[in-house]
Design a protein around this motif. Structure first.
Motif, PDB file in Angstrom:
ATOM      1  N   MET A   1      32.713 -21.234   3.970  1.00 59.89           N
ATOM      2  CA  MET A   1      31.548 -20.655   3.410  1.00 59.89           C
ATOM      3  C   MET A   1      31.621 -20.394   2.005  1.00 59.89           C
ATOM      4  O   MET A   1      32.786 -20.065   1.345  1.00 59.89           O
ATOM      5  CB  MET A   1      31.085 -19.595   4.291  1.00 59.89           C
ATOM      6  N   ILE A   2      30.356 -20.505   1.433  1.00 53.97           N
ATOM      7  CA  ILE A   2      30.352 -20.223   0.054  1.00 53.97           C
ATOM      8  C   ILE A   2      30.306 -18.645  -0.147  1.00 53.97           C
ATOM      9  O   ILE A   2      29.804 -17.902   0.560  1.00 53.97           O
ATOM     10  CB  ILE A   2      29.000 -20.784  -0.618  1.00 53.97           C
ATOM     11  N   ALA A   3      30.710 -18.323  -1.294  1.00 56.48           N
ATOM     12  CA  ALA A   3      30.911 -16.898  -1.795  1.00 56.48           C
ATOM     13  C   ALA A   3      29.732 -16.793  -2.758  1.00 56.48           C
ATOM     14  O   ALA A   3      29.800 -17.444  -3.944  1.00 56.48           O
ATOM     15  CB  ALA A   3      32.277 -16.424  -2.273  1.00 56.48           C
ATOM     16  N   PHE A   4      28.788 -15.835  -2.408  1.00 55.23           N
ATOM     17  CA  PHE A   4      27.824 -15.753  -3.369  1.00 55.23           C
ATOM     18  C   PHE A   4      28.069 -14.376  -4.133  1.00 55.23           C
ATOM     19  O   PHE A   4      28.375 -13.260  -3.699  1.00 55.23           O
ATOM     20  CB  PHE A   4      26.554 -15.570  -2.411  1.00 55.23           C
ATOM     21  N   ASP A   6      25.373 -13.206  -6.553  1.00 54.13           N
ATOM     22  CA  ASP A   6      24.064 -12.609  -6.662  1.00 54.13           C
ATOM     23  C   ASP A   6      23.037 -13.410  -6.169  1.00 54.13           C
ATOM     24  O   ASP A   6      23.392 -14.534  -5.502  1.00 54.13           O
ATOM     25  CB  ASP A   6      23.899 -12.512  -8.089  1.00 54.13           C
ATOM     26  N   ILE A   7      21.953 -13.061  -6.290  1.00 49.34           N
ATOM     27  CA  ILE A   7      20.804 -13.743  -5.720  1.00 49.34           C
ATOM     28  C   ILE A   7      20.638 -15.217  -6.228  1.00 49.34           C
ATOM     29  O   ILE A   7      20.324 -15.952  -5.507  1.00 49.34           O
ATOM     30  CB  ILE A   7      19.455 -12.939  -5.771  1.00 49.34           C
ATOM     31  N   GLN A   8      20.686 -15.221  -7.510  1.00 50.35           N
ATOM     32  CA  GLN A   8      20.388 -16.559  -8.091  1.00 50.35           C
ATOM     33  C   GLN A   8      21.486 -17.437  -7.499  1.00 50.35           C
ATOM     34  O   GLN A   8      21.025 -18.825  -7.418  1.00 50.35           O
ATOM     35  CB  GLN A   8      20.910 -16.533  -9.516  1.00 50.35           C
ATOM     36  N   ASP A   9      22.690 -17.196  -7.077  1.00 47.86           N
ATOM     37  CA  ASP A   9      23.820 -17.960  -6.582  1.00 47.86           C
ATOM     38  C   ASP A   9      23.195 -18.495  -5.139  1.00 47.86           C
ATOM     39  O   ASP A   9      23.159 -19.978  -4.983  1.00 47.86           O
ATOM     40  CB  ASP A   9      24.847 -17.259  -6.275  1.00 47.86           C
ATOM     41  N   VAL A  10      22.386 -17.855  -4.326  1.00 47.32           N
ATOM     42  CA  VAL A  10      21.749 -18.309  -3.351  1.00 47.32           C
ATOM     43  C   VAL A  10      20.656 -19.057  -3.542  1.00 47.32           C
ATOM     44  O   VAL A  10      20.692 -20.121  -2.649  1.00 47.32           O
ATOM     45  CB  VAL A  10      21.470 -17.035  -2.162  1.00 47.32           C
ATOM     46  N   ARG A  69      21.856  -8.841   3.793  1.00 51.97           N
ATOM     47  CA  ARG A  69      23.526  -9.049   4.657  1.00 51.97           C
ATOM     48  C   ARG A  69      24.500  -8.856   3.554  1.00 51.97           C
ATOM     49  O   ARG A  69      25.560  -8.227   3.856  1.00 51.97           O
ATOM     50  CB  ARG A  69      23.492 -10.298   5.432  1.00 51.97           C
ATOM     51  N   LEU A  70      24.699  -9.746   2.394  1.00 54.71           N
ATOM     52  CA  LEU A  70      25.468  -9.439   1.485  1.00 54.71           C
ATOM     53  C   LEU A  70      25.331  -8.443   0.383  1.00 54.71           C
ATOM     54  O   LEU A  70      26.113  -8.312  -0.601  1.00 54.71           O
ATOM     55  CB  LEU A  70      25.812 -10.711   1.060  1.00 54.71           C
TER      56      LEU A  70
END
Length: 89
Positions: A1-4, A6-10, A69-70
């Protein structure tokens, strides 16, 4: 899975995804119930909404859920001249 981080990454991750790619990408995150995909497929088949609207809403829901969640925050951009702003003359 991807590690985010910040919100911009999502948002950047979700933005280019089409409908099929979206469902494949979010599946490991378990943000939807097992039968949700069938429901949204049915909504589209009945022409209750268009694909762009559906994707916009689904992506927003995933962004909100992963943000909570994160515990993600908005990315803060520091100006390039930040060091000069804090230097005393």
């Amino acid at each position: 899975m991807i590690a985010f981080e910040d919100i911009q990454d999502v948002e950047d991750w979700l933005e280019p995804l089409g409908y099929e790619a979206f469902w494949q990408a979010v599946e490991p995150w378990s943000v939807f119930a097992v039968d949700d995909r069938a429901h949204f497929d049915d909504v589209l088949a009945r022409n209750a909404t268009d694909m762009d609207t559906m994707l916009t809403c689904l992506k927003a829901e995933v962004r909100i859920l992963l943000t909570e969640r994160l515990d993600l925050k908005r990315r803060l951009h520091e100006p390039q001249d930040r060091a000069y702003l804090t230097r005393l003359h």
